[in-house]
Write an enzyme that holds these catalytic residues in place. Structure first.
Site, short mmCIF file in Angstrom:
data_model
loop_
_atom_site.label_atom_id
_atom_site.label_comp_id
_atom_site.label_asym_id
_atom_site.label_seq_id
_atom_site.Cartn_x
_atom_site.Cartn_y
_atom_site.Cartn_z
N ALA A 25 0.97 -1.36 0.05
CA ALA A 25 -0.04 0.01 -0.37
C ALA A 25 0.82 1.35 0.21
CB ALA A 25 -0.84 0.04 1.34
N GLY A 26 1.99 1.12 0.34
CA GLY A 26 2.93 2.24 0.60
C GLY A 26 3.30 2.94 -0.91
N ARG A 83 10.88 7.27 -1.10
CA ARG A 83 12.32 7.09 -1.42
C ARG A 83 12.53 6.77 -2.95
NH1 ARG A 83 13.72 3.54 3.80
NH2 ARG A 83 11.42 3.09 3.40
N GLY A 115 15.10 -3.07 10.18
CA GLY A 115 14.78 -3.44 11.76
C GLY A 115 16.10 -4.33 12.32
N GLU A 127 13.20 -1.00 15.20
CA GLU A 127 13.49 -0.18 13.83
C GLU A 127 14.87 0.73 13.73
OE1 GLU A 127 11.71 -0.74 10.71
OE2 GLU A 127 11.33 -2.31 12.30
N TYR A 175 12.98 -1.36 -46.98
CA TYR A 175 11.72 -1.35 -46.13
C TYR A 175 10.50 -2.12 -46.82
CZ TYR A 175 7.52 0.25 -43.50
OH TYR A 175 6.51 0.24 -42.67
N ALA A 219 18.68 -4.18 -53.48
CA ALA A 219 19.11 -3.05 -52.51
C ALA A 219 18.13 -1.97 -52.75
CB ALA A 219 20.51 -2.83 -52.76
C1 UD1 Z 1 10.11 -2.71 7.18
C2 UD1 Z 1 10.33 -3.32 8.48
C3 UD1 Z 1 11.68 -3.61 8.94
C4 UD1 Z 1 12.37 -4.55 7.87
C5 UD1 Z 1 12.12 -3.94 6.34
C6 UD1 Z 1 12.72 -4.98 5.67
C7 UD1 Z 1 8.25 -2.54 10.07
C8 UD1 Z 1 7.77 -1.46 10.75
N1 UD1 Z 1 9.64 -2.37 9.49
O1 UD1 Z 1 10.63 -1.57 7.31
O2 UD1 Z 1 11.82 -3.85 10.22
O3 UD1 Z 1 13.78 -4.54 8.27
O4 UD1 Z 1 10.69 -3.84 6.33
O5 UD1 Z 1 12.46 -4.55 3.91
O6 UD1 Z 1 7.58 -3.39 9.42
N2 UD1 Z 1 3.24 -0.75 3.66
C9 UD1 Z 1 1.98 -0.74 3.75
N3 UD1 Z 1 1.27 0.05 4.54
C10 UD1 Z 1 1.93 0.87 5.39
C11 UD1 Z 1 3.44 0.88 5.39
C12 UD1 Z 1 3.97 0.14 4.63
O7 UD1 Z 1 1.30 -1.40 2.87
O8 UD1 Z 1 1.28 1.66 5.90
C13 UD1 Z 1 4.21 -1.74 2.68
C14 UD1 Z 1 4.94 -1.09 1.74
O9 UD1 Z 1 4.11 -0.65 0.57
C15 UD1 Z 1 6.19 -1.96 1.59
C16 UD1 Z 1 6.11 -2.66 3.06
O10 UD1 Z 1 4.96 -2.48 3.74
O11 UD1 Z 1 5.83 -2.78 0.44
C17 UD1 Z 1 7.01 -2.19 4.00
O12 UD1 Z 1 6.98 -0.97 4.09
P1 UD1 Z 1 8.45 0.00 4.11
O13 UD1 Z 1 8.07 1.36 4.44
O14 UD1 Z 1 9.27 -0.10 3.08
O15 UD1 Z 1 9.13 -0.80 5.35
P2 UD1 Z 1 10.73 -0.59 5.82
O16 UD1 Z 1 10.83 1.05 6.55
O17 UD1 Z 1 11.64 -0.81 4.84
CA CA Z 2 11.02 -1.43 2.76
#
Ligand code: UD1
Ligand code: CA
Length: 460
Positions: free
Chosen positions: A10-11, A15, A139, A154, A365, A379
């Site tokens: 969902a994210g 970055r 994490g 984290e 062509y 040609a």
């Molecule tokens: C997360 C883990 C971290 C781990 C890392 C591995 C947590 C709090 N941290 O951190 O311990 O080392 O992944 O890659 O879980 N997402 C949602 N909804 C949200 C937030 C995130 O669907 O509200 C999804 C994102 O789209 C992504 C995944 O969850 O696919 C991970 O989210 P991201 O923000 O990348 O977590 P990290 O900071 O990498």
């Molecule tokens: Ca991640």
């Protein structure tokens, strides 16, 4: 007992600095999400739920046939994301794999091992972990002096001491499904990012004296979480090495596997030789014994056996056996080149059927055409298929010989064994066995050149 899977997607992926949701960025031709689906398939989930939010429609399109969906309207953290799957899964008996959509390198094999480990140890939660040389950003797995996992911290919440820990959370876990949804209700946002951390479940279970554990990957490379485009390129490189190694073990020779860019779904038969700087994209297939030389770029095309592609581009087309193409040819979508045909240098073919043993050696062509067997294109032959508004079809029979620098003005058809004189502009059909001459007759004027300035007689 059933397995279930939840994929977090969902994210936004802030970055990545992209308009495209992070999980839709591609690695070796497939979106990261598709790679995750492929791996998750290894545990045969009875139900898979993908949590979507940012640009949900786009993500849903990619995953439509593979998954149910849960919408997370606001991205309040990974724990909150999993809560969204409650409607679909809460109450079911079994174990649930949770994996992030941004970890495309975790293999199905590792997921199976994780699940086996979880079952064998009768855990409530098992974390997939890895040892990182540089754990920054991940994490950290915190263990007590009996080496039992006690919590995940984290990066942003970690003390100096905790930051030294090299064991990281890959973001992949297996949970007892019912305990998972019960414990999610205990999460809070009391942390550096003000989010519901899924990772906090570990300490919640520990505090209840429930059994948690970790299964550690042998290879850190699998765990790579793609948060930015630098990591995306790293993932691409690892995936490339995996793909090329698979083909090499299947009998394909690579002159330089570091610069052969083969997409995930490409199929290559044995005894194919792939030189450096070759790209095989999409669902391309290459048949036994073919040679693809340096600089070739082939997209969604089927290449037959013992076919040779020399420094050429081929898109959405099919080539039969013993075809030779290039150097510097361009075969555009919708073309079929039959057995033994030759498409030579600086020849462009588009939406055309080329018959067996037909040859277009140079500077030609061929667009919107159906061409018979054993035709020779001189040609510089051009098919004028476009009048600025519409495209027209050209039909050429078997054994036709097209003189150099002929222009075939479509729609036009040339019967079997016909011949066109060099330099002709053909705008009427040519019957079988006929020769068409469509150019002005040459006139020689005796002595006229002597009066021209270039002539030695007129030099100062
Ligand atoms: C997360 C883990 C971290 C781990 C890392 C591995 C947590 C709090 N941290 O951190 O311990 O080392 O992944 O890659 O879980 N997402 C949602 N909804 C949200 C937030 C995130 O669907 O509200 C999804 C994102 O789209 C992504 C995944 O969850 O696919 C991970 O989210 P991201 O923000 O990348 O977590 P990290 O900071 O990498
Ligand atoms: Ca991640």
């Amino acid at each position: 007992m059933n397995n279930y899977a939840i994929i977090l997607a969902a994210g936004k992926g802030t970055r990545m600095k992209s308009d495209l949701p992070k999980v839709l960025h591609k690695v070796a031709g497939l979106t990261m999400l598709e790679h995750v689906f492929a791996s998750v398939g290894a545990i045969n989930p009875a139900k898979t739920v993908t949590v979507i939010g940012h640009k949900a429609e786009l993500v849903e399109e990619v995953a439509a046939e593979k998954s149910a969906f849960a919408l997370q309207k606001e991205q309040l953290g990974t724990g909150h994301a999993v809560m969204m799957a409650a409607e679909a899964l809460e109450g079911l008996k079994g174990q649930t794999l949770i994996i992030a959509g941004d970890t495309p390198l975790i293999t199905g094999e590792s997921l199976k091992n994780l699940l086996d480990y979880h079952r064998r140890h009768k855990n409530v939660a098992t974390i997939l972990t890895a040892m990182a040389d540089d754990p920054f950003g991940y994490g950290r797995i915190i263990r007590n002096d009996r080496s039992e996992v006690t919590k995940i911290v984290e990066q942003k919440d970690a003390s100096d001491f905790e930051q030294q820990v090299r064991e990281i959370n890959t973001g992949t876990y297996v949970f007892d499904n019912q305990r998972l949804f019960a414990a999610l209700k205990e999460l809070n946002t009391d942390n550096a990012q003000g989010e519901y951390y899924l990772t906090d479940l570990i300490s919640i279970f520990r505090n209840n004296e429930e059994k948690v554990g970790a299964y550690t990957l042998a290879d850190f490379a699998e765990s790579l979480g793609v948060n930015d485009r630098f990591a995306l390129a790293t993932a691409e490189k690892v995936m490339r090495q995996r793909i090329n190694k698979k083909h090499m073990l299947n009998g394909v020779t690579f002159s330089d596997p570091d610069t052969a860019y083969i997409d995930s779904e490409v199929e290559i038969a044995g005894d194919v030789l792939i030189e450096g700087n070759v790209s095989l994209k999409g669902k391309t297939k290459v048949g036994q014994g073919s040679l693809i030389t340096n600089g070739s770029y082939i997209v969604n095309s089927t290449i037959g056996q013992q076919t040779v592609i020399t420094q050429s581009m081929i898109e959405e087309s099919s080539l039969a056996d013993q075809v030779t193409v290039g150097p510097y040819a361009h075969i555009r979508p919708g073309s079929h080149i039959a057995q033994g045909a030759h498409i030579g240098n600086f020849v462009e073919v588009k939406a055309a059927q080329i018959g067996e043993e037909t040859k277009a050696g140079h500077l030609t062509y061929i667009g919107n055409a159906s061409v018979g067997k054993n035709v020779n294109f001189g040609a510089g032959t051009i098919i004028a298929n476009y009048d600025g508004r519409d495209k027209y079809q050209t039909t050429i029979g078997n054994n036709v010989f097209i003189g150099s620098n002929s222009t075939l003005i479509a729609p036009v058809s040339l019967g079997d064994n016909a011949l066109t004189a060099a330099g002709s502009a053909i705008n009427e059909d040519v019957p079988a066995d006929s020769i068409a001459i469509a150019r002005n007759r040459q006139v020689n004027k005796d002595g006229y050149a002597a009066a021209k300035p270039h002539h030695p007689n007129n030099q100062k």
